[in-house]
Design a protein around this motif. Structure first.
Motif, short mmCIF file in Angstrom:
data_model
loop_
_atom_site.label_atom_id
_atom_site.label_comp_id
_atom_site.label_asym_id
_atom_site.label_seq_id
_atom_site.Cartn_x
_atom_site.Cartn_y
_atom_site.Cartn_z
N THR A 123 40.16 28.81 33.84
CA THR A 123 39.73 29.22 35.34
C THR A 123 39.19 30.63 34.91
O THR A 123 38.22 31.03 35.33
N PHE A 124 39.63 31.39 33.74
CA PHE A 124 39.04 32.41 33.19
C PHE A 124 38.67 32.51 32.10
O PHE A 124 39.70 33.00 30.91
N ARG A 126 36.82 33.96 29.93
CA ARG A 126 36.53 35.27 29.42
C ARG A 126 37.77 35.80 28.93
O ARG A 126 37.88 36.46 27.79
N GLU A 142 37.69 42.25 33.37
CA GLU A 142 38.50 41.52 32.63
C GLU A 142 40.22 41.88 33.02
O GLU A 142 41.03 41.00 33.04
N MET A 145 40.53 40.12 36.25
CA MET A 145 40.77 38.52 35.92
C MET A 145 42.16 38.26 35.50
O MET A 145 43.04 37.38 35.68
N GLY A 149 45.11 36.20 37.28
CA GLY A 149 45.71 35.19 36.49
C GLY A 149 47.03 35.26 36.17
O GLY A 149 48.02 34.20 36.45
N GLU A 175 31.66 37.02 40.03
CA GLU A 175 32.51 36.05 39.35
C GLU A 175 33.89 36.07 39.88
O GLU A 175 34.50 35.10 39.75
N ILE A 179 35.74 33.01 41.64
CA ILE A 179 37.08 32.56 41.13
C ILE A 179 38.17 32.46 42.50
O ILE A 179 38.67 31.45 42.45
#
Length: 237
Positions: A123-124, A126, A142, A145, A149, A175, A179
Motif C-alpha cells: 500500500t505504501f 515509498r 513519508e 504514510m 501504516g 498520494e 491511500i
C-alpha cells in the motif's frame, strides 16, 4: 456487539477555565466515513481527544461499541479497535520504518489480520524504499504514510486521521488521499480532519462542521458540496 463504534453524548470539555466543547453529540457506525471540519480552533482535535480519553470531558459521556468509556484510559479505547493518527504524526524517530510498523502489529478485535506487514508495504511502496531508515530520516509525507501504516497494523475497525495532509506538498497530499480512499474501500470506518473540504468530502459519507465548540452542520457530504454559501461561511479562508 453495537453497530455504533464511537459516540459522544452532550460532551463539554474545558482547558482550565476555557470552555472548548459545548454539549457536542457525535456518532460513527461501522464502515462509515465522517469528514470533521471547521476552521482552526473550533474544537475538532479536542473532540477527538475527548472521545479517546486523551482529554477528559467535564460533562457528558463517551461510548465505545455501546459501552461507557467516559473515564476509561486511552489504551483501553485502542484495544476496542480504534486507531488514531494524531496531528504531528507521533512516530518513533529512533526506530526504523520496519520497527515502527512491527511494534504495532496485532490482530483486530475479532482476530482478523487483514493488514499485515506485506500489505502495508504494498500500500505504501515509498516506505519499502525507506524500510531501514530511522523515523527521523523521513520526509513529512513519508512520516504521515508511516503513521497511517502503523495504525493499520493494529487491524482497526475505526481509523481517526487528525490533519491528514497538513504541511504536505500538493503531490504528496494527493498520494495520501489516494491511500485513504483505498483504506475506505476495505470497510474501515474513518474520521478525517483536514482543511481540504473538497478532498475529504469526496471520500466520506457524512460531514460535520464545528464552530466554537458546537455542531452547526451534520449531514451528507453531498449536502456540503451543494451549498457553497455554507462552505464560505464556515470553512472559507
Amino acid at each position: 456487539m453495537s453497530n455504533m463504534l464511537l459516540e459522544a453524548k452532550e460532551v463539554h470539555t474545558y482547558y482550565g477555565a476555557s470552555h472548548i466543547l459545548h454539549g457536542i453529540d457525535f456518532h460513527i457506525r461501522q464502515g462509515e466515513g465522517i469528514a470533521l471540519m471547521g476552521r482552526n480552533g473550533m474544537g475538532k482535535s479536542t473532540l477527538i481527544k475527548s472521545m479517546l480519553g486523551i482529554v477528559r470531558p467535564r460533562h457528558g459521556r463517551v461510548l465505545v461499541r455501546g459501552d461507557d468509556f467516559t473515564k476509561a484510559p486511552t489504551y483501553k479505547t485502542a484495544q476496542r479497535g480504534i486507531a488514531y493518527v494524531p496531528e504531528g504524526r507521533g512516530i518513533f524517530p529512533n526506530l526504523s520504518v520496519r520497527e515502527n510498523l512491527q511494534m504495532a502489529a496485532r490482530a483486530g478485535l475479532d482476530g482478523r489480520r487483514e493488514w499485515t506487514f506485506d500489505r502495508v508495504m504494498s500500500t505504501f511502496p515509498r516506505l519499502g524504499e525507506r524500510i531501514n531508515n530511522g523515523g527521523w530520516q523521513l520526509s513529512g509525507g513519508e512520516q504521515q504514510m508511516l503513521t497511517i501504516g502503523r495504525a493499520l497494523m493494529t487491524n482497526p475497525d475505526l481509523l481517526i486521521l487528525d490533519e491528514a495532509t497538513e504541511g504536505l506538498a500538493p503531490l504528496i497530499a494527493m498520494e495520501i488521499w489516494r491511500i485513504v480512499k483505498e483504506i475506505r474501500k476495505t470497510g474501515i470506518a474513518t474520521v478525517i480532519v483536514d482543511k481540504n473540504h473538497g478532498a475529504v468530502t469526496s471520500i466520506c459519507d457524512r460531514a460535520m462542521i464545528l464552530v466554537k465548540g458546537q455542531v452547526v452542520f451534520d449531514d451528507t457530504s453531498e449536502a456540503v458540496r451543494a451549498d457553497p454559501e455554507l462552505i464560505q461561511k464556515h470553512l472559507g479562508v
